[in-house]
Write a protein that holds these residues in place. Structure first.
Motif, mmCIF file in Angstrom:
data_model
loop_
_atom_site.group_PDB
_atom_site.id
_atom_site.type_symbol
_atom_site.label_atom_id
_atom_site.label_comp_id
_atom_site.label_asym_id
_atom_site.label_seq_id
_atom_site.Cartn_x
_atom_site.Cartn_y
_atom_site.Cartn_z
ATOM 1 N N ASN A 208 -6.175 34.945 17.384
ATOM 2 C CA ASN A 208 -5.442 33.621 18.316
ATOM 3 C C ASN A 208 -5.914 34.386 20.051
ATOM 4 N N GLU A 209 -6.576 33.269 20.569
ATOM 5 C CA GLU A 209 -6.801 33.515 21.719
ATOM 6 C C GLU A 209 -5.740 33.782 22.930
ATOM 7 N N TYR A 210 -4.837 33.143 22.373
ATOM 8 C CA TYR A 210 -3.271 32.959 23.184
ATOM 9 C C TYR A 210 -2.296 34.068 21.973
ATOM 10 N N GLU A 211 -2.565 35.359 21.810
ATOM 11 C CA GLU A 211 -1.799 35.958 20.353
ATOM 12 C C GLU A 211 -0.370 36.575 21.214
ATOM 13 N N ASN A 212 -0.306 36.892 22.631
ATOM 14 C CA ASN A 212 0.213 37.589 23.517
ATOM 15 C C ASN A 212 1.219 35.799 23.661
ATOM 16 N N ILE A 213 1.161 35.013 24.094
ATOM 17 C CA ILE A 213 1.948 33.320 24.599
ATOM 18 C C ILE A 213 2.766 33.661 23.426
ATOM 19 N N GLU A 214 2.111 33.284 22.014
ATOM 20 C CA GLU A 214 2.611 33.094 20.713
ATOM 21 C C GLU A 214 3.721 34.342 20.897
ATOM 22 N N LYS A 215 3.563 35.334 20.686
ATOM 23 C CA LYS A 215 4.577 36.668 20.816
ATOM 24 C C LYS A 215 5.928 36.092 21.475
#
Length: 79
Positions: free
Chosen positions: A2-9
């Motif tokens: 995912n391009e925004y993996e940190n946001i999802e975490k």
């Protein structure tokens, strides 16, 4: 990936639980600090536990500013 993996975490973090745990630990640290008497063991506890924890909290407070005119100073004395 995912391009925004940190946001999802971050969205999955349980901030209510984290808030409760941190508040509980700060309260325990406060009680411990207030009950200290002058002894080698208590001095070591201050050196190895309390002061490093307060320093970490001070770093957190410096990193997370709330509002445009935050004027609170660090809880640590200047080094």
């Amino acid at each position: 990936m995912n391009e925004y993996e940190n946001i999802e975490k971050v969205k999955r973090l349980d901030f209510d639980h984290l808030d409760m745990l941190v508040s509980e630990r700060i309260g325990a640290l406060k009680l411990l600090a207030q009950s200290m008497t002058e002894s080698d063991v208590h001095d070591a506890i201050c050196r190895d536990l309390i002061l490093p924890c307060v320093y970490t909290l001070a770093q957190f407070l410096e990193s997370v500013k709330i509002g445009p005119d935050v004027t609170q100073s660090s809880p640590l004395p200047p080094v």
